[in-house]
Design an enzyme around this catalytic site. Sequence first.
Site, mmCIF file in Angstrom:
data_model
loop_
_atom_site.group_PDB
_atom_site.id
_atom_site.type_symbol
_atom_site.label_atom_id
_atom_site.label_comp_id
_atom_site.label_asym_id
_atom_site.label_seq_id
_atom_site.Cartn_x
_atom_site.Cartn_y
_atom_site.Cartn_z
ATOM 1 N N GLN A 83 0.844 -1.195 0.000
ATOM 2 C CA GLN A 83 0.000 0.000 0.000
ATOM 3 C C GLN A 83 0.881 1.248 0.000
ATOM 4 O OE1 GLN A 83 -3.508 -0.487 2.933
ATOM 5 N NE2 GLN A 83 -1.901 -1.845 3.692
ATOM 6 N N ASN A 84 2.172 1.043 0.202
ATOM 7 C CA ASN A 84 3.084 2.162 0.372
ATOM 8 C C ASN A 84 3.416 2.806 -0.971
ATOM 9 O OD1 ASN A 84 3.029 1.452 3.035
ATOM 10 N ND2 ASN A 84 4.992 0.397 3.014
ATOM 11 N N HIS A 90 -1.144 1.590 -4.433
ATOM 12 C CA HIS A 90 -1.510 3.008 -4.278
ATOM 13 C C HIS A 90 -0.583 3.939 -5.038
ATOM 14 C CE1 HIS A 90 -3.676 1.838 -0.270
ATOM 15 N NE2 HIS A 90 -4.364 1.496 -1.348
HETATM 16 C C1 BV8 Z 1 -11.421 2.794 -3.734
HETATM 17 C C2 BV8 Z 1 -1.887 7.118 -1.474
HETATM 18 C C3 BV8 Z 1 -13.125 2.317 -5.278
HETATM 19 C C4 BV8 Z 1 -2.086 8.596 -1.251
HETATM 20 C C5 BV8 Z 1 -3.493 5.995 -0.022
HETATM 21 C C6 BV8 Z 1 -14.674 -0.439 1.212
HETATM 22 C C7 BV8 Z 1 -14.384 -0.894 -0.071
HETATM 23 C C8 BV8 Z 1 -13.807 -0.051 -1.006
HETATM 24 C C9 BV8 Z 1 -13.484 1.279 -0.651
HETATM 25 C C10 BV8 Z 1 -13.779 1.735 0.623
HETATM 26 C C11 BV8 Z 1 -14.366 0.885 1.544
HETATM 27 N N1 BV8 Z 1 -14.555 1.591 2.686
HETATM 28 C C12 BV8 Z 1 -14.082 2.849 2.514
HETATM 29 C C13 BV8 Z 1 -13.616 2.966 1.270
HETATM 30 C C14 BV8 Z 1 -13.036 4.179 0.709
HETATM 31 C C15 BV8 Z 1 -11.535 4.308 0.977
HETATM 32 C C16 BV8 Z 1 -11.104 3.834 2.334
HETATM 33 O O1 BV8 Z 1 -10.665 2.702 2.504
HETATM 34 N N2 BV8 Z 1 -11.207 4.712 3.324
HETATM 35 C C17 BV8 Z 1 -10.769 4.380 4.674
HETATM 36 C C18 BV8 Z 1 -10.004 5.569 5.268
HETATM 37 C C19 BV8 Z 1 -11.987 4.033 5.474
HETATM 38 N N3 BV8 Z 1 -10.800 3.604 -0.050
HETATM 39 C C20 BV8 Z 1 -10.536 4.241 -1.215
HETATM 40 O O2 BV8 Z 1 -10.954 5.350 -1.484
HETATM 41 C C21 BV8 Z 1 -9.687 3.481 -2.225
HETATM 42 N N4 BV8 Z 1 -10.316 3.502 -3.519
HETATM 43 O O3 BV8 Z 1 -11.969 2.164 -2.881
HETATM 44 O O4 BV8 Z 1 -11.857 2.869 -5.047
HETATM 45 C C22 BV8 Z 1 -14.065 3.453 -5.044
HETATM 46 C C23 BV8 Z 1 -14.094 4.439 -5.993
HETATM 47 C C24 BV8 Z 1 -14.988 5.494 -5.789
HETATM 48 C C25 BV8 Z 1 -15.787 5.558 -4.643
HETATM 49 C C26 BV8 Z 1 -15.690 4.556 -3.675
HETATM 50 C C27 BV8 Z 1 -14.820 3.485 -3.869
HETATM 51 C C28 BV8 Z 1 -8.353 4.155 -2.425
HETATM 52 C C29 BV8 Z 1 -7.535 4.052 -1.178
HETATM 53 C C30 BV8 Z 1 -6.102 4.543 -1.460
HETATM 54 C C31 BV8 Z 1 -5.846 5.814 -0.696
HETATM 55 N N5 BV8 Z 1 -4.448 6.226 -0.889
HETATM 56 N N6 BV8 Z 1 -2.226 6.359 -0.262
HETATM 57 C C32 BV8 Z 1 -1.041 9.181 -0.334
HETATM 58 O O5 BV8 Z 1 -0.241 8.410 0.238
HETATM 59 O O6 BV8 Z 1 -1.040 10.418 -0.180
HETATM 60 S S1 BV8 Z 1 -3.855 5.173 1.416
HETATM 61 C C33 BV8 Z 1 -2.683 5.388 2.634
HETATM 62 O O7 BV8 Z 1 -3.172 4.607 3.732
HETATM 63 C C34 BV8 Z 1 -1.273 4.843 2.401
HETATM 64 O O8 BV8 Z 1 -1.082 4.237 1.161
HETATM 65 C C35 BV8 Z 1 -1.142 3.803 3.523
HETATM 66 O O9 BV8 Z 1 -0.276 2.777 3.223
HETATM 67 C C36 BV8 Z 1 -2.541 3.354 3.570
HETATM 68 C C37 BV8 Z 1 -3.049 2.410 4.577
HETATM 69 O O10 BV8 Z 1 -2.599 2.760 5.852
HETATM 70 P P1 BV8 Z 1 -1.514 1.780 6.555
HETATM 71 O O11 BV8 Z 1 -0.496 1.412 5.531
HETATM 72 O O12 BV8 Z 1 -2.201 0.696 7.230
HETATM 73 O O13 BV8 Z 1 -0.831 2.777 7.531
HETATM 74 P P2 BV8 Z 1 -1.367 3.193 8.990
HETATM 75 O O14 BV8 Z 1 -0.634 4.434 9.370
HETATM 76 O O15 BV8 Z 1 -2.859 3.157 9.009
HETATM 77 O O16 BV8 Z 1 -0.895 2.004 9.946
HETATM 78 C C38 BV8 Z 1 0.485 1.780 10.154
HETATM 79 C C39 BV8 Z 1 0.590 0.470 10.888
HETATM 80 O O17 BV8 Z 1 1.964 0.171 11.047
HETATM 81 C C40 BV8 Z 1 -0.028 0.486 12.283
HETATM 82 O O18 BV8 Z 1 -0.801 -0.685 12.462
HETATM 83 C C41 BV8 Z 1 1.197 0.462 13.217
HETATM 84 O O19 BV8 Z 1 0.935 -0.266 14.409
HETATM 85 C C42 BV8 Z 1 2.175 -0.293 12.362
HETATM 86 N N7 BV8 Z 1 3.591 -0.045 12.671
HETATM 87 C C43 BV8 Z 1 4.172 1.075 13.159
HETATM 88 N N8 BV8 Z 1 5.512 0.884 13.231
HETATM 89 C C44 BV8 Z 1 5.765 -0.369 12.761
HETATM 90 C C45 BV8 Z 1 4.550 -0.960 12.399
HETATM 91 N N9 BV8 Z 1 4.464 -2.204 11.889
HETATM 92 C C46 BV8 Z 1 5.614 -2.886 11.732
HETATM 93 N N10 BV8 Z 1 6.830 -2.384 12.057
HETATM 94 C C47 BV8 Z 1 6.934 -1.139 12.564
HETATM 95 N N11 BV8 Z 1 8.154 -0.637 12.902
#
Ligand code: BV8
Length: 237
Positions: free
Chosen positions: A100-101, A118
């Site tokens: 996803q990165n 992404h």
């Molecule tokens: C879409 C690029 C169809 C931009 C990003 C259900 C089905 C389909 C869609 C949806 C749905 N429900 C909601 C949606 C809409 C939406 C969505 O998911 N919203 C969320 C917020 C609820 N999804 C979309 O819009 C996607 N498109 O569905 O298209 C569509 C079309 C039209 C209308 C509707 C649907 C597109 C999603 C892509 C968004 N773009 N990135 C940019 O970067 O600027 S997403 C962004 O979040 C990053 O890419 C990131 O990677 C990603 C996910 O987050 P995580 O990677 O999990 O990162 P996070 O910070 O959350 O967590 C970090 C984790 O690491 C933590 O757990 C932490 O404990 C852990 N950690 C910390 N340190 C360490 C560690 N782990 C290991 N080692 C460590 N040292």
Amino acid sequence: MIDQVRQWVVDARRIAVLTGAGMSAESGVPTFRDAQTGLWARFDPQQLATEEAFRANPALVWDWYAMRRAMIAEVAPNVGHVALAAFAQRHPGRLTLITQNVDGLHQRAGSPGVLALHGNIMEDRWLDVPRTCCGTQAPLPGRPPKCGVCGNLRRPAVVWFCEMLPEQAFEEAERAARECELMLVVGTSGVVYPAAGLARMARGRVAILNPEPTELDDAADAVLSGTAATLLPQLLE
Ligand code: BV8
């Protein structure tokens, strides 16, 4: 538990790996949801990482990406990225890496065939497509750069919220999930769909590698509490 997961790695002919922002945390890239350093804390990606925000305030969104690009240009892949790349090179065709990165660190570590769901923050593309004019003229410098003929803007080549994921990459990721005997889910909170849904599609066992609980823990056969740079070298050596 780590010995069990290590045995699953040894036994699995097909392994899928799904990584999120936590994969790059030990390289110094803030995650989205880390309250201290995370981008969610300082900027609202729900507002900024959208086409709507870019059209409303192109310079602000462009500057946010320019700041992130500059930060990512200063970091390097960590030993977790390197362990994944080395494993894939030792076992061609056995591991499919889905990320996803947008930071390109898996690619820089040498992982082959990365499925970047992404996009890539270090690249940009035209905002209005398909293009109908001025294909030859280089964009004028600015924040963001724009076409001097039709005013089209350059935008980061990432997938914004409410944008579709790259079709072929996501199809390949779904296939890898459905065919794998083991999926390692590394460094993702499991909040963003449809990427997070791949962990629920996995045919085989699912092991989560994360120092914190995630939204996907209920789908896991094993949860390893630890960081990517600590656990991956142990699992993939
Ligand atoms: C879409 C690029 C169809 C931009 C990003 C259900 C089905 C389909 C869609 C949806 C749905 N429900 C909601 C949606 C809409 C939406 C969505 O998911 N919203 C969320 C917020 C609820 N999804 C979309 O819009 C996607 N498109 O569905 O298209 C569509 C079309 C039209 C209308 C509707 C649907 C597109 C999603 C892509 C968004 N773009 N990135 C940019 O970067 O600027 S997403 C962004 O979040 C990053 O890419 C990131 O990677 C990603 C996910 O987050 P995580 O990677 O999990 O990162 P996070 O910070 O959350 O967590 C970090 C984790 O690491 C933590 O757990 C932490 O404990 C852990 N950690 C910390 N340190 C360490 C560690 N782990 C290991 N080692 C460590 N040292």
